[in-house]
Design a protein around this motif. Structure first.
Motif, PDB file in Angstrom:
ATOM      1  N   MET A 112       0.746  -1.127   0.038  1.00  0.00           N
ATOM      2  CA  MET A 112      -0.026  -0.214   0.129  1.00  0.00           C
ATOM      3  C   MET A 112       0.868   1.168   0.191  1.00  0.00           C
ATOM      4  O   MET A 112       1.920   1.105   0.737  1.00  0.00           O
ATOM      5  N   LYS A 113       0.410   2.172  -0.659  1.00  0.00           N
ATOM      6  CA  LYS A 113       1.119   3.489  -0.785  1.00  0.00           C
ATOM      7  C   LYS A 113       0.855   4.198   0.727  1.00  0.00           C
ATOM      8  O   LYS A 113      -0.422   3.824   1.246  1.00  0.00           O
ATOM      9  N   ILE A 114       1.672   5.142   1.051  1.00  0.00           N
ATOM     10  CA  ILE A 114       1.621   6.077   2.207  1.00  0.00           C
ATOM     11  C   ILE A 114       0.069   6.768   2.296  1.00  0.00           C
ATOM     12  O   ILE A 114      -0.356   6.653   3.325  1.00  0.00           O
ATOM     13  N   LEU A 115      -0.307   7.213   1.159  1.00  0.00           N
ATOM     14  CA  LEU A 115      -1.739   7.970   1.304  1.00  0.00           C
ATOM     15  C   LEU A 115      -2.629   6.588   1.718  1.00  0.00           C
ATOM     16  O   LEU A 115      -3.718   7.124   2.552  1.00  0.00           O
ATOM     17  N   ASP A 116      -2.738   5.680   1.127  1.00  0.00           N
ATOM     18  CA  ASP A 116      -3.755   4.551   1.447  1.00  0.00           C
ATOM     19  C   ASP A 116      -3.636   4.260   2.887  1.00  0.00           C
ATOM     20  O   ASP A 116      -4.697   3.772   3.647  1.00  0.00           O
ATOM     21  N   ILE A 117      -2.415   4.049   3.228  1.00  0.00           N
ATOM     22  CA  ILE A 117      -2.068   3.322   4.961  1.00  0.00           C
ATOM     23  C   ILE A 117      -2.610   4.459   5.768  1.00  0.00           C
ATOM     24  O   ILE A 117      -3.437   4.031   6.778  1.00  0.00           O
ATOM     25  N   LEU A 118      -2.290   5.697   5.459  1.00  0.00           N
ATOM     26  CA  LEU A 118      -2.815   6.859   6.533  1.00  0.00           C
ATOM     27  C   LEU A 118      -4.623   6.965   6.267  1.00  0.00           C
ATOM     28  O   LEU A 118      -5.203   7.526   6.972  1.00  0.00           O
ATOM     29  N   MET A 119      -5.024   6.571   5.111  1.00  0.00           N
ATOM     30  CA  MET A 119      -6.402   6.953   4.862  1.00  0.00           C
ATOM     31  C   MET A 119      -7.170   5.564   5.564  1.00  0.00           C
ATOM     32  O   MET A 119      -8.365   5.920   5.679  1.00  0.00           O
ATOM     33  N   GLU A 120      -6.718   4.426   6.037  1.00  0.00           N
ATOM     34  CA  GLU A 120      -7.326   3.428   6.647  1.00  0.00           C
ATOM     35  C   GLU A 120      -8.004   3.841   7.946  1.00  0.00           C
ATOM     36  O   GLU A 120      -9.274   3.540   8.255  1.00  0.00           O
ATOM     37  N   PRO A 121      -7.387   4.390   8.941  1.00  0.00           N
ATOM     38  CA  PRO A 121      -8.110   4.694  10.139  1.00  0.00           C
ATOM     39  C   PRO A 121      -9.275   5.768   9.903  1.00  0.00           C
ATOM     40  O   PRO A 121     -10.282   5.643  10.610  1.00  0.00           O
TER      41      PRO A 121
END
Length: 211
Positions: A112-121
């Motif tokens: 996962m890209k950083i954007l998607d990782i931080l979007m998860e929560p």
């Protein structure tokens, strides 16, 4: 409980069953991972739990975060006994409690890209926000952990970051929902000595800014 007390742990125990012996004569031994621990954390306070490897530090943190069930005891957060909550009730509390894990290599999804990782929560706990609002929260979180400009990092994968940058992204994921409590499980032990001070200073700065 005093109004300033954020977290109270009372008589917390965690035991595991160790099996030994032969097939015909099995023995079960109760092994204590955590044995009758008590402490309180006030709002804005930092509490360090110190002990040798295997003494139960991570188990304590995981029980507080409801990633592991206690054998006995009480964990009270903002006046609520977490040990009595159902799973659906626990999920609501999780927005206010986040964890920074020891190894950023294992805790960030490599696909996962950083954007998607931080979007998860955000997607899990703030579903009513528009994409633009979520995107702005991601940018603010990355800037808060002092990776600038944030746009240079959001489309990278974890393997394209250094160890210190990966741990900063893990911290960003923990703070993005603006929790009132964070459990940090040895957040610098997997990092080079040269970057450890930077991570600790970042955590102190975030404590001042976010309480």
């Amino acid at each position: 409980m005093d109004k300033s007390t954020l977290l109270k742990v009372s008589n917390l125990k965690k035991t595991f069953i160790k099996k030994s012996g032969t097939f015909l004569k099995r023995r079960k031994t109760e092994v204590y991972a955590v044995n009758n621990i008590n402490f309180e954390v006030n709002k804005g306070e930092i509490l360090g739990i110190i002990g040798e490897s295997g003494c139960g530090k991570t188990s304590t943190a995981r029980m507080i975060m409801r990633l592991m069930k206690e054998t006995k005891g009480e964990i009270t957060f903002e006046g609520v006994n977490l040990c009595n909550l159902k799973e659906s009730e626990t999920n609501k509390i999780r927005k206010k409690m986040q964890m920074i894990f020891q190894d950023p290599y294992d805790t960030l999804n490599p696909g996962m890209k950083i954007l998607d990782i931080l979007m998860e929560p955000i997607n899990a706990h703030e579903k009513g926000l528009t994409y633009e609002e979520k995107y702005q929260k991601v940018i603010e979180a990355i800037e808060a952990i002092e990776l600038r400009p944030a746009q240079d990092f959001i489309h990278r994968f974890p393997h394209q970051l250094s160890g210190g940058q990966r741990q900063r992204i893990a911290i960003a994921r923990a703070i993005i929902l603006k929790p009132s409590f964070i459990a940090a499980d040895e957040p610098t032990s997997m990092l080079d000595v040269s970057v450890r001070a930077g991570i600790l200073n970042l955590l102190l700065d975030l404590r001042k800014k976010m309480g």
